[in-house]
Design a protein around this motif. Structure first.
Motif, PDB file in Angstrom:
ATOM      1  N   ALA A  92       0.843  -1.201   0.000  1.00 22.47           N
ATOM      2  CA  ALA A  92       0.000   0.000   0.000  1.00 22.47           C
ATOM      3  C   ALA A  92       0.872   1.243   0.000  1.00 22.47           C
ATOM      4  N   LYS A  94       0.717   5.539   0.267  1.00 22.83           N
ATOM      5  CA  LYS A  94      -0.098   6.659   0.741  1.00 22.83           C
ATOM      6  C   LYS A  94      -0.095   7.765  -0.303  1.00 22.83           C
ATOM      7  N   LEU A 101      -6.511  10.494  -4.636  1.00 26.68           N
ATOM      8  CA  LEU A 101      -6.884   9.086  -4.748  1.00 26.68           C
ATOM      9  C   LEU A 101      -7.827   8.869  -5.934  1.00 26.68           C
ATOM     10  N   HIS A 121     -12.359   2.858   4.857  1.00 28.35           N
ATOM     11  CA  HIS A 121     -11.866   2.156   6.047  1.00 28.35           C
ATOM     12  C   HIS A 121     -11.928   3.063   7.276  1.00 28.35           C
ATOM     13  N   PHE A 124      -8.845   5.694   6.811  1.00 25.02           N
ATOM     14  CA  PHE A 124      -8.300   5.987   5.488  1.00 25.02           C
ATOM     15  C   PHE A 124      -9.228   5.400   4.431  1.00 25.02           C
ATOM     16  N   HIS A 125      -9.016   5.825   3.198  1.00 24.11           N
ATOM     17  CA  HIS A 125      -9.819   5.398   2.061  1.00 24.11           C
ATOM     18  C   HIS A 125      -8.866   4.810   1.028  1.00 24.11           C
ATOM     19  N   SER A 126      -9.296   3.735   0.351  1.00 21.57           N
ATOM     20  CA  SER A 126      -8.375   2.998  -0.512  1.00 21.57           C
ATOM     21  C   SER A 126      -8.978   2.607  -1.844  1.00 21.57           C
ATOM     22  N   TYR A 128      -7.838  -0.443  -4.945  1.00 19.37           N
ATOM     23  CA  TYR A 128      -7.043  -1.658  -5.096  1.00 19.37           C
ATOM     24  C   TYR A 128      -6.982  -2.056  -6.560  1.00 19.37           C
ATOM     25  N   GLU A 138      -2.338  -1.208  -3.340  1.00 20.30           N
ATOM     26  CA  GLU A 138      -3.345  -0.347  -2.730  1.00 20.30           C
ATOM     27  C   GLU A 138      -2.816   1.083  -2.709  1.00 20.30           C
ATOM     28  N   ALA A 140      -3.843   4.562  -0.697  1.00 16.44           N
ATOM     29  CA  ALA A 140      -4.666   4.960   0.445  1.00 16.44           C
ATOM     30  C   ALA A 140      -4.422   6.423   0.776  1.00 16.44           C
TER      31      ALA A 140
END
Length: 193
Positions: A92, A94, A101, A121, A124-126, A128, A138, A140
């Protein structure tokens, strides 16, 4: 004389295997805007002295973080652990914020990359996706309320770990984390199509 304090400074690099060195560099530079910083190739493994040609690549993942790959042409085709779900093993990265994002999601999809998410989440937001080697990646970004939520999680981490170690069931101390995401999946009752 005092003994030095043993503490890790940061990750030097994380290394994965790749199918094709050139394809991997081109994919990461095009899709994630990483800079290709270094290549090392040898016919013998320096640590084991095993005769085995390899290409070792290094990509700049930002802030001194390095993502590396090995292409190993004499080894059997790479695979993955059949007992580990694809979503578990991943790397992942950042990104600054949700706007960045979403921009990455649009950029990846425009390049033909299938993207899952944005997943909330809470802290945080992700998104994939998979690289051309089958590695899950990922991206994030922090939630604006991240600090307050991290404090709540910090207060329960040891209790959660202890409960998990005894029961192997998900402790409910932080079940609020994915409440919004679970609510998306619940359809209102009484609605007929």
């Amino acid at each position: 004389m005092n003994a030095p304090t043993l503490k890790i400074d940061r990750i030097h690099h994380v290394a994965y295997r790749c199918r094709d060195a050139k394809e991997t560099v081109e994919w990461y530079t095009k899709n994630l805007n990483m800079d290709f910083v270094l290549a090392i190739a040898e016919d013998e493994v320096p640590s084991t002295h095993e005769p085995d040609p390899y290409m070792h690549l290094f990509l700049d993942a930002g802030n001194g973080n390095v993502l590396a790959f090995f292409e190993l042409p004499t080894k059997p085709e790479m695979g993955r652990d059949p007992n580990t779900p694809k979503w578990v093993q991943h790397i992942a990265f950042k990104v600054k914020d949700r706007e960045t994002l979403v921009a990455f999601k649009d950029h990846l999809e425009a390049n033909g990359v299938e993207v899952l998410g944005v997943t909330d989440h809470a802290i945080f937001h992700s998104i994939y996706f998979f690289d051309p080697n089958g590695h899950r990646v990922e991206l994030a970004c922090p939630d604006p309320e991240e600090e307050a939520m991290l404090a709540k999680l910090d207060a329960v981490k040891w209790d959660m770990l202890e409960e998990w170690s005894k029961t192997k069931r998900a402790p409910k101390h932080a079940d609020w984390l994915h409440a919004k995401e679970r609510a998306k999946d619940v359809k209102p009752s009484g609605i007929h199509s």
